[in-house]
Scaffold this motif. Structure first.
Motif, PDB file in Angstrom:
ATOM      1  N   LYS A 104       0.834  -1.204   0.000  1.00  0.00           N
ATOM      2  CA  LYS A 104       0.000   0.000   0.000  1.00  0.00           C
ATOM      3  C   LYS A 104       0.870   1.256   0.000  1.00  0.00           C
ATOM      4  O   LYS A 104       0.497   2.268  -0.582  1.00  0.00           O
ATOM      5  CB  LYS A 104      -0.955   0.004   1.189  1.00  0.00           C
ATOM      6  N   PHE A 324      -6.742  -3.518  -7.591  1.00  0.00           N
ATOM      7  CA  PHE A 324      -5.730  -4.113  -6.722  1.00  0.00           C
ATOM      8  C   PHE A 324      -6.283  -4.034  -5.314  1.00  0.00           C
ATOM      9  O   PHE A 324      -6.769  -3.008  -4.869  1.00  0.00           O
ATOM     10  CB  PHE A 324      -4.352  -3.460  -6.849  1.00  0.00           C
ATOM     11  N   LEU A 326      -6.232  -4.192  -1.318  1.00  0.00           N
ATOM     12  CA  LEU A 326      -5.319  -3.907  -0.213  1.00  0.00           C
ATOM     13  C   LEU A 326      -5.931  -4.250   1.137  1.00  0.00           C
ATOM     14  O   LEU A 326      -5.288  -4.097   2.174  1.00  0.00           O
ATOM     15  CB  LEU A 326      -4.947  -2.418  -0.219  1.00  0.00           C
ATOM     16  N   LYS A 340     -15.365   5.686  -4.067  1.00  0.00           N
ATOM     17  CA  LYS A 340     -15.017   7.081  -4.324  1.00  0.00           C
ATOM     18  C   LYS A 340     -14.486   7.160  -5.743  1.00  0.00           C
ATOM     19  O   LYS A 340     -13.525   6.465  -6.084  1.00  0.00           O
ATOM     20  CB  LYS A 340     -13.931   7.569  -3.362  1.00  0.00           C
ATOM     21  N   CYS A 400     -11.110   4.578  -9.470  1.00  0.00           N
ATOM     22  CA  CYS A 400     -11.864   4.707  -8.227  1.00  0.00           C
ATOM     23  C   CYS A 400     -11.114   4.034  -7.083  1.00  0.00           C
ATOM     24  O   CYS A 400     -10.175   3.277  -7.304  1.00  0.00           O
ATOM     25  CB  CYS A 400     -13.230   4.047  -8.393  1.00  0.00           C
ATOM     26  N   VAL A 401     -11.534   4.334  -5.865  1.00  0.00           N
ATOM     27  CA  VAL A 401     -11.059   3.559  -4.721  1.00  0.00           C
ATOM     28  C   VAL A 401     -12.276   3.020  -3.986  1.00  0.00           C
ATOM     29  O   VAL A 401     -13.386   3.534  -4.129  1.00  0.00           O
ATOM     30  CB  VAL A 401     -10.174   4.378  -3.749  1.00  0.00           C
ATOM     31  N   ILE A 403     -13.747   1.883  -0.124  1.00  0.00           N
ATOM     32  CA  ILE A 403     -13.543   2.082   1.308  1.00  0.00           C
ATOM     33  C   ILE A 403     -14.384   1.053   2.047  1.00  0.00           C
ATOM     34  O   ILE A 403     -15.559   0.850   1.715  1.00  0.00           O
ATOM     35  CB  ILE A 403     -14.014   3.485   1.748  1.00  0.00           C
ATOM     36  N   GLU A 407     -11.227   2.085   6.189  1.00  0.00           N
ATOM     37  CA  GLU A 407     -10.021   1.739   5.453  1.00  0.00           C
ATOM     38  C   GLU A 407     -10.193   1.830   3.945  1.00  0.00           C
ATOM     39  O   GLU A 407     -11.206   1.403   3.406  1.00  0.00           O
ATOM     40  CB  GLU A 407      -9.594   0.293   5.786  1.00  0.00           C
ATOM     41  N   THR A 408      -9.166   2.336   3.272  1.00  0.00           N
ATOM     42  CA  THR A 408      -9.108   2.243   1.813  1.00  0.00           C
ATOM     43  C   THR A 408      -8.646   0.830   1.483  1.00  0.00           C
ATOM     44  O   THR A 408      -7.554   0.431   1.866  1.00  0.00           O
ATOM     45  CB  THR A 408      -8.105   3.264   1.247  1.00  0.00           C
ATOM     46  N   ALA A 410      -9.088  -0.753  -1.795  1.00  0.00           N
ATOM     47  CA  ALA A 410      -8.784  -1.075  -3.190  1.00  0.00           C
ATOM     48  C   ALA A 410      -8.688   0.176  -4.032  1.00  0.00           C
ATOM     49  O   ALA A 410      -9.249   1.216  -3.703  1.00  0.00           O
ATOM     50  CB  ALA A 410      -9.861  -1.980  -3.774  1.00  0.00           C
ATOM     51  N   GLY A 411      -7.962   0.043  -5.129  1.00  0.00           N
ATOM     52  CA  GLY A 411      -7.973   1.043  -6.183  1.00  0.00           C
ATOM     53  C   GLY A 411      -8.252   0.304  -7.464  1.00  0.00           C
ATOM     54  O   GLY A 411      -7.899  -0.869  -7.585  1.00  0.00           O
ATOM     55  N   GLY A 412      -8.884   0.961  -8.414  1.00  0.00           N
ATOM     56  CA  GLY A 412      -9.187   0.236  -9.644  1.00  0.00           C
ATOM     57  C   GLY A 412      -9.453   1.154 -10.816  1.00  0.00           C
ATOM     58  O   GLY A 412      -9.767   2.326 -10.649  1.00  0.00           O
ATOM     59  N   THR A 413      -9.297   0.590 -11.996  1.00  0.00           N
ATOM     60  CA  THR A 413      -9.575   1.334 -13.220  1.00  0.00           C
ATOM     61  C   THR A 413     -10.870   0.818 -13.829  1.00  0.00           C
ATOM     62  O   THR A 413     -11.189  -0.356 -13.728  1.00  0.00           O
ATOM     63  CB  THR A 413      -8.425   1.180 -14.220  1.00  0.00           C
TER      64      THR A 413
END
Lengths: 636, 265
Positions: A104, A324, A326, A340, A400-401, A403, A407-408, A410-413
């Motif tokens: 992360k 991805f 996390l 988000k 986007c992410v 939550i 906690e955050t 993940a992030g993704g396209t």
């Protein structure tokens, strides 16, 4: 830090240094600073003293690994930044930890960078985090990568070993679509090929690390893409109502007509506001913060996306994301997260995990969950309409992410392949419509026919049996003296919908028209059976809305993909598999099964006759008016 | 240079607006130093001439007299809403800390008392990555534990300008809109925008303050730089760290790290 200066040539560039734990990222940076004479007075002595205190030779990584815990364990925990300059331009170096546990932090560092140096140990070769980091760089949208093969001193500065490692890392990068700008053999500890070419590797005639860095290009905000301004806030500190945001792409000017998504409200830019500038700006471009006032007071809120009318973002409540993960707890189908996207927030549910991606072998794998540090392609569905873009079309509004709690995770396209823009369904185009009251009532029609009119909506995969069952049910009901009609692809596509093809948007419009036509039939007292795949849940919900209350019956003609593909009555699956048919439901376009169908007919366990019985019984049960009057009442 | 400063400014403005939109109540620490003043200026840019949250000074009553005079003048000129928070005395500090570090810890305790009393969810502070190596590892939105302390071992991921704005009750987030600026950037910006600064930064009799702190633990450096241009020229060639005049940074290898993990700015 020391006097880092911005004057002089060149625009500042942010680079991240990534790679497997212990392959020498921090050492490389420490040595680079020393070789470019960028260390403050006393730092060299301080690090030397700290190294000696711990009984080590000069440990360059201590320059960066500031935390006591990091020095004690000799690993980098969190990302850090440091400034230096070459003759060409100033740099911000972001050091990212290589340890798996701190992924992360690696992502936090790498996401800020415009270019990357991937460090690979000459002795160990390409390792787990070398590949994972490269993959994540790619996912984060970084396209400028140079590789350094470090610790060449440990392999006797041998050209053969360098070429082996070079081959290995090139093959991997190539498979994820990354072409390194350079692959440099170095020894960070001894300064070989960092600032100066090394005489110990005279067989190498490529760039040094510094020349490779100077070969990167700064990345500027995309002014040439369509306008996107995610609304951050609406201020009313004084008599102005100012919409605040940052231009993520494109340009905006005073007098521009703009549309707010997803609300679809349109207004004209009256002014651009700026504090402390001698005259108000008339134009703003990508990267700039803006304050906008409008010619009229339309409702605007944080999360809206401003665009020009002709190039608005996509509206959808479902999309595909490459994530991805996390989170400590695994991602699983059915889980809800807070999304988000730009400045918008919404609840989303994981509808499906299409597959996970092994970042080592790049193989797709079926999975029902995604573990920490895993990568997966998933389908996310929100309750509200979202405005967004495919990542490829516009990165800032295409990522986007997620939550979970605080906690955050993940992030993704975003990918919208197979999902249509839902914008044009949003409301009537003409607002001058008034309903004319009919003198005949549904009750009246029902009494004459002996049954109510209704829409019986079949949905299911191609080959599940919709058409077959529809025709047989029609025949049976007709024999029972009922008013019945089937709408299917044959009679609808020939006329009403002959202007539509099979692209996602056209499919949506096809189903919308069928829904409206079916509602009219039902209103006329007819039992209308529709036989369309109608893959999207949202579309079927719209058809339900078009029909009268209690006048819509969703029938799921259920058979799994394998069964349908075996049946393949029209040979369509074979063609789809061969790539001759694009966007084929179940193969290359999604099917969303109903969650609350009124009736489910499983054609894998029921033959045609049993299925027809089920449906006819259901219809008679619900739609026949029992106490049919034998004579028309008189004496009113 | 203009484009560079514009980019730094744009990022800070974005961060300030995110903080204001998502965290309530919000306050901004104002030490009255050059970074703090640039930050205050950026807030007025972000909010179109307004500062829609209180400024907080953690006061040890040990600042130099010029600092207090400057503060009072700016509060009046700019019509600022300032809260002065008196910090607890040095005797109340952790006695295992070295003396100057202990003195600096008074601000941590003052902040802790303020947070406990007023329940701030967001505290904006003007620290920069290039000042000091533990600050280099900070997040833009940096969550603090219940006691205000910083868990540097487990910081949240932060990317794509999506910031940590969800926090449990009773904890808060530190917001760092200047994290990406350098010392020399601040001076270039101060000059371009005409931001007022305390005159102690300019050399008199061969001495100037490069970094302003309390009078008992901060010392002026040798310098002849009497204008901003001269300061910039000095910084372009200096090899001395900015915080060289801050006693607490040099008492022990980890003294600043200890201060920061316990909640110091």
């Amino acid at each position: 830090m020391t006097g880092y200066s911005h004057t002089g040539p060149g625009q500042q560039l942010q680079i991240v240094v990534v790679g497997h734990v212990d392959h020498g990222k921090s050492t490389l940076i420490g040595r680079l600073l020393y070789d470019t004479d960028s260390l403050p007075d006393g730092k060299y002595e301080e690090v030397k003293a700290v190294s000696e205190k711990r009984g080590m030779p000069m440990e360059w990584s201590f320059v960066l690994d500031a935390f006591q815990a990091e020095r004690d364990q000799a690993i980098t925990i969190d990302t850090t930044q440091i400034w230096f300059r070459t003759a060409a331009r100033p740099y911000v170096i972001i050091d990212a930890p290589g340890h798996r546990e701190f992924l992360k932090n690696m992502i936090s560092g790498a996401a800020l960078a415009e270019a990357a140096l991937l460090v690979v140990d000459a002795e160990e070769g390409v390792r787990e985090q070398s590949r994972r980091h490269a993959y994540l760089l790619h996912l984060l949208g970084l396209r400028q990568v140079a590789v350094v093969v470090n610790k060449m001193d440990r392999v006797g500065y041998a050209a053969e070993r360098f070429h082996e490692v070079k081959q290995e890392i090139s093959a991997y990068l190539d498979s994820i679509g990354l072409t390194p700008t350079a692959i440099v053999p170095i020894s960070a500890r001894h300064g070989d090929n960092l600032a100066r070419p090394s005489y110990k590797m005279s067989w190498y005639d490529g760039p040094t690390v510094l020349t490779a860095l100077d070969g990167f290009h700064p990345i500027s905000a995309p002014s040439d893409l369509p306008l996107r301004i995610p609304v951050q806030d609406v201020y009313k500190f004084d008599d102005r109502r100012i919409i605040a945001g940052r231009v993520e792409s494109g340009q905006i000017s005073v007098d521009d007509q703009i549309v707010f998504s997803p609300s679809n409200r349109i207004a004209t830019v009256k002014s651009l506001e700026a504090w402390g500038s001698p005259q108000p700006p008339i134009r703003a471009r990508a990267g700039q913060p803006v304050g906008i006032t409008l010619d009229e007071q339309v409702f605007v809120e944080r999360g809206d996306i401003i665009s020009h009318v002709s190039s608005a973002p996509v509206l959808s409540n479902v999309f595909r994301a490459t994530l991805f993960w996390l989170g400590h707890a695994p991602l699983a189908v059915g889980n809800r997260y807070r999304l988000k996207l730009a400045t918008d927030e919404a609840w989303v549910t994981v509808e499906a995990i299409e597959h996970t991606i092994d970042t080592q072998t790049l193989a797709d794998e079926d999975a029902d969950h995604v573990d920490r540090n895993g990568v997966a392609e998933v389908i996310l569905r929100s309750t509200e309409m979202l405005s967004l873009d495919a990542y490829r079309a516009n990165p800032a509004t295409g990522r986007c992410v997620l939550i979970d709690g605080y906690e955050t995770v993940a992030g993704g396209t975003v990918s919208l392949e197979g999902y249509p823009d839902q914008r044009r369904q949003k409301g009537p185009k003409s607002e001058n419509l008034t309903a004319v009251e009919h003198l005949l009532t549904a009750d009246g029609r029902g009494r004459r026919n002996g049954h109510r009119g209704a829409v019986v909506w079949f949905t299911g995969l191609s080959g599940a049996g919709k058409s077959t069952l529809a025709m047989q049910v029609e025949q049976r009901l007709f024999a029972l003296g009922m008013q019945v009609y089937v709408l299917d692809g044959d009679n609808v596509r020939r006329g009403l919908n002959r202007d539509l093809g099979f692209a996602p948007e056209d499919r949506v419009e096809n189903i919308r028209r069928v829904g409206e036509a079916a509602a009219l039939f039902a209103d006329a007292g007819v039992i209308v059976i529709t036989a369309f795949i109608s893959p999207y849940r949202g579309d079927r919900d719209k058809a339900r809305e078009a029909a009268a209350e209690d006048g819509f019956h969703e029938v799921y003609i259920k058979a799994d993909l394998e069964t349908c593909e075996q049946r393949d009555p029209k040979g369509l699956y074979r063609k789809a598999r061969a790539g001759e048919i694009k966007e084929f439901t179940g193969i290359s376009a999604p099917y969303e099964p109903p969650e609350t169908a009124e009736l489910v007919v499983d054609t894998m366990t029921h033959d045609v006759e049993a299925s027809v019985d089920l449906i006819v019984d259901y219809i008679r049960d619900r739609l026949v008016i029992r106490n049919r009057p034998t004579a028309v009442a008189t004496g009113r | 240079m203009t484009a560079h400063l514009d980019a730094l400014e744009a990022r800070s403005v974005y961060i300030l607006r995110e903080a204001f939109a998502r965290l309530e109540p919000l306050g901004m620490l104002w030490s009255i130093g050059k970074d703090s003043n640039a930050l205050l200026w950026l807030a007025r840019k972000a909010f179109f001439g307004h500062v829609p949250f209180p400024l907080i000074q953690l006061d040890t009553e040990m600042e130099l007299p010029e600092v207090y005079a400057f503060r009072d003048r700016l509060v009046a000129d700019w019509d600022l809403s300032l809260k002065v928070e008196l910090c607890p005395p040095e005797e109340a500090m952790d006695q295992t800390l070295p003396p100057a570090t202990r003195s600096a810890a008074r601000k941590t305790e003052g902040l802790r008392a303020l947070l406990a009393r007023d329940g701030y969810q967001g505290i904006i502070a003007g620290i920069r990555r290039d000042e000091q190596s533990t600050r280099a590892k900070e997040r833009v939105f940096s969550p603090r534990r219940l006691d205000g302390s910083w868990d540097f071992r487990d910081q949240p991921p932060e990317f794509w300008d999506q910031y940590k704005t969800e926090v449990p009750d009773g904890t808060h987030v530190r917001i760092h809109p200047l994290l990406h600026w350098t010392e020399i950037d601040i001076w270039h910006y101060t000059k371009r925008e005409g931001i007022p600064v305390v005159p102690l930064y300019f050399a008199r009799n061969g001495k100037r303050y490069r970094s302003l702190g309390e009078k008992n633990i901060t010392f002026p450096i040798d310098s002849d730089a009497a204008t901003i241009d001269e300061i910039i020229r000095e910084l372009e060639v200096t090899r001395t760290p900015e915080r060289a005049g801050r006693a607490m940074d040099h008492e022990a290898e980890d003294s600043f790290e200890r201060l920061r993990t316990s909640g110091y700015m």
